[in-house]
Structures are given as structure tokens and as C-alpha cells.
Design a protein around this motif. Sequence first.
Motif, PDB file in Angstrom:
ATOM      1  N   TYR A   1      -7.027   3.547  -4.033  1.00 40.03           N
ATOM      2  CA  TYR A   1      -6.656   4.853  -3.493  1.00 40.03           C
ATOM      3  C   TYR A   1      -6.961   5.935  -4.524  1.00 40.03           C
ATOM      4  O   TYR A   1      -6.787   5.725  -5.722  1.00 40.03           O
TER       5      TYR A   1
ATOM      6  N   GLN B   1      -7.734  12.944  -0.210  1.00 42.63           N
ATOM      7  CA  GLN B   1      -7.336  11.537  -0.301  1.00 42.63           C
ATOM      8  C   GLN B   1      -8.494  10.660   0.138  1.00 42.63           C
ATOM      9  O   GLN B   1      -9.133  10.926   1.151  1.00 42.63           O
TER      10      GLN B   1
ATOM     11  N   CYS C   1      -8.189  -1.584   2.265  1.00 41.70           N
ATOM     12  CA  CYS C   1      -7.956  -0.243   1.732  1.00 41.70           C
ATOM     13  C   CYS C   1      -8.427  -0.094   0.290  1.00 41.70           C
ATOM     14  O   CYS C   1      -8.825   0.983  -0.116  1.00 41.70           O
TER      15      CYS C   1
ATOM     16  N   SER D   1     -10.156   6.335  -0.021  1.00 42.81           N
ATOM     17  CA  SER D   1      -9.891   4.916  -0.192  1.00 42.81           C
ATOM     18  C   SER D   1     -11.224   4.193  -0.256  1.00 42.81           C
ATOM     19  O   SER D   1     -12.155   4.525   0.480  1.00 42.81           O
TER      20      SER D   1
ATOM     21  N   TRP E   1      -4.620   6.092   4.526  1.00 45.42           N
ATOM     22  CA  TRP E   1      -3.655   7.094   4.096  1.00 45.42           C
ATOM     23  C   TRP E   1      -2.783   7.446   5.262  1.00 45.42           C
ATOM     24  O   TRP E   1      -1.712   7.798   5.259  1.00 45.42           O
TER      25      TRP E   1
ATOM     26  N   ARG F   1       0.834  -1.208   0.000  1.00 49.15           N
ATOM     27  CA  ARG F   1       0.000   0.000   0.000  1.00 49.15           C
ATOM     28  C   ARG F   1       0.869   1.258   0.000  1.00 49.15           C
ATOM     29  O   ARG F   1       0.507   2.268  -0.600  1.00 49.15           O
TER      30      ARG F   1
ATOM     31  N   LYS G   1       0.565   4.644  -2.440  1.00 44.74           N
ATOM     32  CA  LYS G   1       0.420   6.010  -1.931  1.00 44.74           C
ATOM     33  C   LYS G   1       1.560   6.900  -2.420  1.00 44.74           C
ATOM     34  O   LYS G   1       1.331   8.047  -2.818  1.00 44.74           O
TER      35      LYS G   1
END
Length: 150
Positions: A130, A138, A127, A140, A150, A50, A54
Motif C-alpha cells: 500500500y 492511494q 493487494c 496498491s 483501499w 489489510r 491502511k
Amino acid sequence: MKTLQQRSNTSRRAGAGFTLIEVMIVVAIVAILAAIAYPAYQRQIQKSRRTDAKTALLDLATRQERYFTMNNTYVGAADKLGYGGPFPLDVLTSGTAFYQLNVTASSATGFTATATPVNAQASDTLCGTYTIDQLGTQSSSGTLGAAACW
């Protein structure tokens, strides 16, 4: 009454190895530990991937803002943002893609960049996908929500 030779043979046989019951107990304990440890290991691997998604999204957003500063417009073409190929772009980890980056852009309203899980990461429901936009919002799609992911 046993002789010294008979006693020595008996003691050697008793300590010569493990019984089947002892081996089965050890196998059962190892199986239980593996059943607990492997899913925890998989969750940790997903969590580490993840971070790559990001980071890639934040890099893409930075490139969009840099492009906007120079051209007063957002763009949906990867080559204009300095990437080698067209969208969707693969986020590579050890040569394997676990997320794909995509961006939709409008010169008037801004852009929305997404990182969609693929391959082994596609099973990540915590999650999920994204998203980041030109305002830095932001989000998800997973069950944990943006604050936790995040």
C-alpha cells in the motif's frame, strides 16, 4: 426358526457400530469441506490484516501533515512524527508484524509512505504493498488495484 435369544443377539450386533466404509465416507466429506473452508479462512485473515496497514498509513499521513503545518516541511524520521523507533516500523497485530511502514520525505516535494507486507502476509498478491502520498493519492501494487484494496 430362530429363538427369541438368537434374534436379540443378531439385532444388537447389527446396530453395534459403524462399518469401515461409513467411517471412510465421513472422513472424505470432512476432507472436502476442509479443502474448501481453509483457503477461504486464510483469505479472510489476510483481508482483516489489510485494514491494519491502511489504518497505520492514514495515521502516518496525518502525522506528516501535522508536522508540515507546524514546520513547513515533511520529515522522514519516525521519532519526529511521534513514533518510538526508526523506520521501517512494524505494524503489529497480536504481537506479530504483518506490514512494515516506511516513508520517504522531501521538504520540497512531499512524502510517500508505504506499507509492505511481511511474514505470513507476504503471500498477499491481491493487494500487495500500500502507498499514500502528501496529496492523499492511494495506490496498491496488487492485482486488485487501489480501488478494490483501499
